[in-house]
Every structure is written in structure tokens, then in C-alpha cells.
Design an enzyme around this catalytic site. Structure first.
Site, PDB file in Angstrom:
ATOM      1  N   LYS A  94      -7.327   2.023  -2.342  1.00  0.00           N
ATOM      2  CA  LYS A  94      -6.838   1.610  -1.022  1.00  0.00           C
ATOM      3  C   LYS A  94      -6.758   2.809  -0.079  1.00  0.00           C
ATOM      4  O   LYS A  94      -7.100   2.704   1.107  1.00  0.00           O
ATOM      5  CB  LYS A  94      -5.462   0.940  -1.137  1.00  0.00           C
ATOM      6  N   LYS A 104       0.787   6.112   8.153  1.00  0.00           N
ATOM      7  CA  LYS A 104       1.358   6.235   6.801  1.00  0.00           C
ATOM      8  C   LYS A 104       0.242   6.328   5.755  1.00  0.00           C
ATOM      9  O   LYS A 104       0.267   7.185   4.863  1.00  0.00           O
ATOM     10  CB  LYS A 104       2.238   5.006   6.514  1.00  0.00           C
ATOM     11  N   SER A 132       0.862  -1.190   0.000  1.00  0.00           N
ATOM     12  CA  SER A 132       0.000   0.000   0.000  1.00  0.00           C
ATOM     13  C   SER A 132       0.892   1.231   0.000  1.00  0.00           C
ATOM     14  O   SER A 132       1.515   1.560   1.009  1.00  0.00           O
ATOM     15  CB  SER A 132      -0.894   0.009   1.241  1.00  0.00           C
TER      16      SER A 132
END
Lengths: 294, 294
Positions: free
Chosen positions: A171, A239, A96
């Protein structure tokens, strides 16, 4: 059946590589810390001592590493995939990372003649172990079709969503919604506890109406029990919210909950909870409210 | 079977009264604008021309009106329930109002010898029509038990959550989570559209993972289609978020998403969308992002 190099055998990568081996593929695993190859070897795979050794005979190269710089290092770094893979290799990046980095890497990969898709996953460690991940794929339809049998061996909901980088975009949206659902539940639970409501009964009735969600089903009891073992770590979700907020800024879409959530996640992290499950957002609500987190 | 006075035959109250009549109860309906009694009469109920006429022979008095002042007026107002009900009447307040007002009204009702529970509902017009509402009940357990057969005739998930006012507290939390889920989905969809992702595919894969929710299942397609007929109006959700933010403030729980959502809902309302479905929060994201809402 394919020969698959699997780079990155962490909490997610290891069970995914194991499932590919169990499905009959020849899987060669590489991980920076080599002892993580043990479960794959037990499932019939083999270990490699370098990326170049892992990829040189592979039809398919799977990558599952934490962040954008890690993927860059694995693909374009010295001794990396681009320098050592076969000309016809299909690269599947399960990591990701930033959509713009993903799209740029895909462009470079294609310039060198490789096929590449981004295929970030949702569903956590349980989904990785049970091969029931949701996988959101960006790339050419032909490459998606080629990768589909591999993806089906690790996921349940496997969907093509657009061109290279689009999997990462979806995502990022996924991580916004998940963080938001946890924070909403955290605010609701601390509020209901303060009013001494029967929280078990409340969860039942909230889940039965329009407030129902997968987060509520999977996380509410753990949050009431203050059970914050990961799961999915605050550090990683931090993140991901950074990716969402910069991507939304770049495309000119104003996302106030996204911005608030990035700050709330950062605050929990700065208070030393980065290694806990993301449901520990509840500890942030308690701290802000002058209550000592249990 | 009971004799039930039903006060407030709006979008929710009318089908609930109809379902009580269909279940075999003798239902006497009162509504400020009298023509709203027609569906109840068709289902075998009877109309009343005043609250006093509706409640004087009733075992059970059901109330379903928009806001705290409306419930106060119906219960303690001149010619209201407290002045006219039978001594042994059981009052069920289905309205969504302030928990503190609900608790104070219950105290006064009990002082006068009545039994009373707060029983706000979730599930919308569809849930009211299908008798599949979630009902969160505050009050004495004995009164909950007495009311249970009535509640089961209009709801599917019927749960006792605590003392008087607690049903309203849980409803406030419910409305926080629902508003939050809609806003998260709105930010995600405008973001994904801006990146020209395949949104139909994205919704499918988001719903299959940890981002799944009842809001996503019920509202995502309508939001993509810009179909904002209510449903549940922004005006009412605005009222509910006011209840949540003051209740959380009073109990000393800091709820940043609650505060942000109250402002975002207010902004959509101030832009003239108060009569639209709450999924029109998406129009707020578009406006903030300099895009003309479609």
C-alpha cells in the site's frame, strides 16, 4: 455467513460495512461519532455503543480507521478488541498504517491467540461503494483463505502479497505511485496551459501512448476544471508518504521521487489545502510558479 | 496516393516508411547510412542517394531524425529540403525536438512558401511497426487536415494540439510523464524486493487500482526480470528531458519532478547505461541504494 464487527464507519468504512450487510453478513458497526452508523442500519446492520459490545460475539472483526495510533488504540487500548474479542476471532485491518506497526500488532494478536491479516485497500470512495476495491493482503495464507469470502464482498482485485505487514508495504508503494502520477500530471498540465496548447486534445493523445495511466483517466479533467472536492484528502496522502519515506529509509532503499513527493505534498498541506483532493497537488505547481491557484 | 520522401530510416523511421509504402504511397527513402533502406525497398519503396534526389518530386516530405540539430541540417542545411523541395510540398516532421526550434523552422519554411507540421510520436518501435502510434500535431489546421491520411497510415491516436511547435510541447510533457512513471515503478519495485514482498502479486494489485499505468503494464515484468534491451534508449530520453526542463524554464513553470528526473536519467547515462532501455532507471535506484545492479 459471518457475524462481523466493523469498527470505523468513515468515507471508506461505511460503504464497505454496507456492502458486507448487503452480502448477507450480520454486521455490527461501531464509530466514535455514532450518527455515522445510519447507512449500515438502513442496509440491515446494527449499531454498537462500544468496541466491546461490537466485538464480543463476532467471528470477524474489521477495522478501518485513519492512522497507526488509531489502530493501536482500537486493538490494544483499554476496552479494545484484544480485551473483548472471542478467542477464535479473525481480525482484518483494512486501515493504511506503518508496516512495522502492523507487523508488531500482528505479533501481539497472535501471541494472544487471534488470527489477523492486514488488508489495506485502493480505489477510493467509488471503489468502496461499488465493492471494486483493490486489496493487498499480508498475513498467513490460511488466514487469507478464511478471509477471502469477506474480502471478495468489498473488493475486486484481492491479492495475498506476503507475511503480516506486507499488505501495508505494498500500500505504501501504491501511494508513492499515485502521488507521483498526480504530480507528474500537474507539472505537465500547468506547462501545457502556459504554452496555450489544446489541453483536451493533449490529454487524449497522452492517454493513448506510454504516458497513459488510471490517474490520467480519472483526474486530468477534474484538474483542468480546478475541481478539487475529495475524493482522497491531501491530509491522508501526506500521512501515507510519511509511511513510505520512513519504510524505505528503514530498509535502506533510496527513493528520490518519494522524498520529493513527501515534501511537495507537505507544502500543499501547509498552504491550507489539506482538506482538498490529492489532485490539488496542481495548486502547489501553480504556487511554486508564481501563479495564483484558481 | 502521394509521393512521399522519407528522410531518416532508423528504428522508428524504417517501419513507418514501410507502413506508408504498404498503404499504397510511393515512398522514396533516404538515410545517411544507405543499407537502412533495405526494408523499405522490400515493401515496394525506392532508395535515394541524397536528400535532394529524395525530395525533388515529392508531395510530402517526412522527417524522422534524432535531435534538433539533425532536423535543422536536413531542412536548412546545404543540399537540404528547403533548397530542393517542390514549392507546394507538405513537410511532416516526426522527430522529437525542441518546441522553439520547431516553431522557428516552421516560420522559415512558411516564409519560403512550404506547408509544415510537427508530428512527434509516442508508442515506440512496436507502435511504429503496428502503425498504432500516438501522434501529437502542431501546425495550421488546414495542413493537419492535408496530412491526416498520411498520419492515419502510421498512427492510431492522431490529434491536433495547437500551432507549430505545440506537438513538440506535448511530446515533451509525454516524456516527462513516461520517465516519471518508470522511476516511480523502479523505486517501488526495489523497495518491495527489499521487503521480500511477492512482487508478482504486488504488480497485479497495483495495476488494479489508482496506481495502474501503461508503463506498469508494459515494463514491470521486464524490470523484475532485469531485461533492459531497448526499446527506447536512455540516451534519447535524456535528450527529451533536457527539452522538457529548458522549455518549462523558458515559460516560467517550476517542475520539481521534471528537474529530478532529468538528473536521475543523466546519472544512469553517466554510469554507462545510455544504450539500455529507459526502464534501466531501476539500475540507478539500485546504485543509489548501494546495491550492485544485476
Amino acid at each position: 455467513m459471518s457475524t462481523i464487527a466493523f469498527i470505523g464507519l468513515g468515507i471508506m468504512g461505511s460503504p464497505m460495512a454496507v456492502n458486507l450487510a448487503k452480502a448477507g453478513h450480520q454486521v455490527i458497526g461501531y464509530n466514535r461519532s455514532p450518527k455515522r452508523t445510519a447507512p449500515l442500519v438502513e442496509a440491515g446492520g446494527s449499531p454498537a455503543e462500544s468496541i466491546s459490545a461490537a466485538v464480543k460475539d463476532a467471528d470477524v472483526i474489521a477495522v478501518m480507521v485513519p492512522d497507526s495510533p488509531d489502530v493501536e488504540e482500537v486493538l490494544v487500548g483499554e476496552g479494545g478488541v484484544f480485551d473483548n474479542a472471542r478467542d477464535d476471532a479473525l481480525i482484518i485491518d483494512f486501515s493504511s498504517i506503518r508496516p512495522d506497526v502492523s507487523a508488531a500488532l500482528a505479533k501481539e494478536a497472535k501471541r494472544r491467540g487471534f488470527r489477523i491479516i492486514d488488508a489495506p485497500v485502493s480505489g477510493g470512495e467509488t471503489g468502496a461503494i461499488n465493492a471494486s476495491l483493490s486489496i493487498m493482503v499480508g498475513g498467513d495464507v490460511a488466514d487469507f483463505d478464511s478471509a477471502k469470502p469477506i474480502l471478495d464482498a468489498v473488493g475486486k482485485t484481492v491479492v495475498h502479497v506476503g507475511s503480516n505487514g506486507s499488505g501495508q508495504t505494498v500500500k505504501a508503494a501504491n501511494q508513492l505511485i499515485v502521488a507521483g502520477n498526480i504530480q507528474l500530471l500537474a507539472e505537465a498540465l500547468v506547462f501545457l496551459e502556459a504554452y496555450r496548447v489544446d489541453t483536451d486534445a493533449a490529454i487524449k493523445v497522452l492517454g493513448g501512448g506510454l504516458a497513459g495511466s488510471t490517474v490520467l483517466n480519472q483526474k486530468a479533467q477534474m484538474m483542468l476544471d480546478r475541481q478539487f472536492n475529495p475524493g482522497f484528502r491531501i491530509d491522508l496522502h501526506h500521512k501515507d508518504l510519511g509511511i513510505f519515506t520512513s519504510a524505505s529509509r528503514e530498509v535502506g532503499v533510496v527513493t528520490p521521487l518519494g522524498a520529493a513527493l513527501a515534501q511537495l505534498m507537505a507544502s500543499v498541506r501547509e498552504n491550507g489545502d489539506g482538506g482538498l483532493d490529492h489532485s490539488a497537488l496542481l495548486r502547489g505547481v501553480e504556487r511554486m510558479s508564481g501563479r495564483s491557484p484558481r
